[in-house]
Scaffold this motif. Structure first.
Motif, short mmCIF file in Angstrom:
data_model
loop_
_atom_site.label_atom_id
_atom_site.label_comp_id
_atom_site.label_asym_id
_atom_site.label_seq_id
_atom_site.Cartn_x
_atom_site.Cartn_y
_atom_site.Cartn_z
N SER A 66 13.27 4.00 5.80
CA SER A 66 12.14 3.08 5.67
C SER A 66 12.54 1.62 5.82
CB SER A 66 11.46 3.27 4.31
OG SER A 66 12.36 2.96 3.25
N VAL B 175 13.66 -0.18 3.25
CA VAL B 175 13.52 -0.87 1.96
C VAL B 175 14.48 -0.29 0.93
CG1 VAL B 175 11.23 -1.87 2.21
CG2 VAL B 175 11.44 0.50 1.48
N HIS C 195 5.39 -0.74 6.11
CA HIS C 195 6.32 0.30 6.56
C HIS C 195 5.62 1.16 7.59
CE1 HIS C 195 8.53 4.33 5.59
NE2 HIS C 195 8.91 3.83 6.73
N GLN D 57 5.11 4.16 9.92
CA GLN D 57 5.62 5.51 9.67
C GLN D 57 6.42 6.05 10.85
OE1 GLN D 57 5.09 7.14 6.32
NE2 GLN D 57 5.18 4.90 6.33
N SER E 196 10.53 -1.27 8.40
CA SER E 196 9.69 -2.11 7.55
C SER E 196 9.87 -3.58 7.90
CB SER E 196 10.00 -1.86 6.08
OG SER E 196 9.54 -0.60 5.66
N TYR F 220 0.91 3.73 8.51
CA TYR F 220 1.75 2.76 7.81
C TYR F 220 1.47 2.81 6.31
CZ TYR F 220 -2.68 0.28 7.84
OH TYR F 220 -4.01 -0.03 7.67
#
Length: 315
Positions: A100, A102, A182, A184, A270, A299
Motif C-alpha cells: 500500500s 503506508v 491508496h 487499489q 499511496s 481507492y
C-alpha cells in the motif's frame, strides 16, 4: 545478552501498530512520519519455548515461516539477545495491506517488537527496537531501512541520520493534517527500488539536499511555507511516479485545493498531502476521490494527523 527473571508465560498484550509515510518526498530512506490511521491490531503472547508462531486473524495470507515474515524475523533477532527461554505467538489483524505504501511491513515489525518488549519488562530501548524491526524491512524489500519503523516505534517525524551505526533524531513538527489516497493497485517495495537510478547528477543531489534541509527546518520552525517549498523530489519521484496512475493530477489539483504539498508515500502507490487544517485536508480528500473516480480505479482515503506516540498498548 539481556538476563530476565520472573517472566509471566502465556501473558498477552495487544498493541495498535500505525501506518507511516516514508521519504516525505525528498528524504529517501531518511525521513518518515507516523499516522494515526490506518493501524494494525496485534496480539502477542509470551511462550516458554524459543519459537515464533504467526497467525492471521483476517484470512490475509501471511508467511508462516517466521524468517520470511516481517513480524517474525524481528522477534527472532530479539530472542537471540535474551538470556532466557522465550518465544512469541503473534496474531495480526492486517488493516494496512502489503504493497500500500503506508508502512504495512513496518507496522508488523514495529508492533511485534514493541509488544514483545512489554512482555519482557521493557528491557530494550527504542533504538534497540528499531534495530530489531529493520530485520522485518529486509524481509519485505531486501534492504534494511528505518524510515518507516523508526516513526512507527518512536512516533512523530523522525530523521535517520545513520543506519550503521543507528542514529535516529526526532524532529518536532506542527500539528498538520495528512490526507492519504491508496489506489487499489499494488507496488512491491523491492520492485520500486529496482527501477531507481544507481547514479544521480551532482546538481540534482545539491537540490535534493537543500530540500531535505529546508523540510527539516520548516518542521522545526513551524514554517508552513518553507515546508511546502521543500516538498520537492528531483531524484526518486520522477521515476516512481510513472507506476502510479493519476499521480500528476492528484498532486497538482491537491495543491490548488490548498495542500502545502506532498507526493508518493513510501514506494507507492499511496499518495499523501500535508494540510494546515482539517477543512483543507477534507477538500484535498475530495480532489483525490474525484481523480480516481474519473479513472475508474478503486481507492481508499484517510484524513488523519501526525501520531506522536507510535505503537501503543491497547487498554
Amino acid at each position: 545478552m539481556y538476563r530476565i527473571e520472573n517472566l509471566e508465560y502465556n501473558k498477552r498484550v495487544t498493541v495498535h501498530a500505525p501506518g507511516t509515510v516514508a521519504n516525505l518526498v525528498c528524504g529517501f530512506d531518511i525521513l518518515g512520519l507516523c499516522l494515526h490511521e490506518p493501524h494494525d491490531v496485534m496480539h502477542v503472547t509470551l511462550l516458554d519455548e524459543p519459537k515464533v508462531v504467526i497467525e492471521s486473524l483476517d484470512g490475509y495470507p501471511l508467511p508462516a515461516d517466521p524468517q520470511l515474515n516481517t513480524a517474525g524475523a524481528p522477534l527472532l533477532e530479539m530472542i537471540h539477545e535474551v538470556d532466557a527461554t522465550v518465544g512469541f505467538h503473534v496474531s495480526i489483524q492486517k488493516n494496512i495491506k502489503p504493497g500500500s505504501g503506508v508502512g504495512s511491513s513496518a507496522a508488523s515489525a514495529a508492533g511485534a517488537v514493541v509488544a514483545a518488549n512489554h512482555l519482557l519488562g521493557n528491557i530494550f530501548s527504542p533504538t534497540d527496537l528499531v534495530r530489531f524491526a529493520m530485520a522485518g524491512e529486509k524481509v519485505a524489500s531486501g534492504v534494511k531501512h528505518a524510515d518507516n519503523v523508526a516513526p512507527c516505534i518512536i512516533g512523530g517525524v523522525t530523521l535517520i541520520r545513520s543506519i550503521f551505526p543507528l542514529d535516529i533524531v526526532s524532529i518536532p513538527s506542527p500539528e498538520l493534517f495528512v490526507t492519504v489516497v491508496h489506489p487499489q493497485i499494488e507496488i512491491r517495495t523491492a520492485d520500486a527500488r529496482q527501477i531507481l537510478r544507481k547514479e544521480v547528477l551532482l546538481k540534482d543531489a545539491i537540490k535534493q539536499w537543500g530540500n531535505i534541509a529546508g523540510l527539516v527546518a520548516g518542521f522545526m520552525q513551524n514554517d508552513l511555507s518553507l515546508i511546502g517549498r521543500s516538498l520537492e523530489d528531483v531524484i526518486i519521484e520522477p521515476v516512481r511516479s510513472i507506476l502510479i496512475p493519476g499521480f500528476s493530477d492528484v498532486k497538482q489539483q491537491c495543491k490548488e485545493a490548498g495542500a502545502l504539498g506532498g507526493g508518493i508515500s513510501g514506494s507507492g502507490p499511496s499518495i499523501f498531502m500535508l494540510s494546515k487544517d482539517e477543512p483543507t485536508a477534507t477538500a484535498v480528500e475530495q480532489v483525490m476521490k474525484d481523480v480516481y473516480n474519473k479513472l475508474g480505479i478503486p481507492y481508499h482515503t484517510y484524513v488523519t494527523t501526525i501520531n506522536q506516540q507510535g505503537v501503543t498498548k491497547a487498554s
